[in-house]
Design an enzyme around this catalytic site. Sequence first.
Site: not given
Length: 256
Positions: A134, A59, A57, A172, A61-62, A115
């Site tokens: 996530d 985001h 996805h 995570h 942090d990905h 998400h």
Amino acid sequence: MSRLQIEQIPVLTDNYVYLLHDPASLATAAVDPAVAEPVEERLAQKGWTLTHILNTHHHGDHTGGNLALKQRYGARIVGARNDSQRIPGIDAQVADGDSFLLGEAAAVVMAVPGHTSGHIAFWFPESHALFCGDTLFALGCGRLFEGTAEQMWSSLLKLRGLPDDTMVYCAHEYTQSNARFARLLERDNKALLTRIDDIDAKRSRDLPTVPSPLAIERATNPFLRADIESVKKGVGLPGEDPIRVFAEIRRRKDAF
């Protein structure tokens, strides 16, 4: 088909990036590279060359390492077709049910919104490996930032239906906190209590709790168990529709 070699790289405060290496073709992918430098270091240690980046996805942090890694290695970035505008540097667009080949290792692409609206997962059956970003966590699931409880429950059911020996490579290290919450809902779940002891022992030694077998997630993860009566009772909704139960579990976890 080929079985992958998998390297787990802890980054930031609680993220995991995964390197997937096909020994037959030498193709190597990074899954959800939040940052580039730790990925580069591990590639150098292994003597591998990055050929692909797989994003579950959009985001940051990905995807934060996407462009730097693409520039250095010429890696091909793979992401969701219906979220292509938000995946930095995307080259290949995939959708639910597509097959993706990393060298000789075949993945099934699964749409798992909730998400985010365009969230996907990559399932490599021959490697018994699910890279779910996530959507599904060890003992948890992602927050509903862009989707509904109905969408997320449907996505989790799709993942829950994979084979027992599937290893869940989530993005995570949230497991210890998730375990404390899960215990509130199913205090008599012996499998959960045993798992909590194992989680606490691993974290006391700074060891990862990820990946986890899907069979164990089914038996202990409350977000996969919203249709189980003990979980329904745990949130005070005996006999209720699983979507309503799931929504209540998610609401409680958001405030936990």
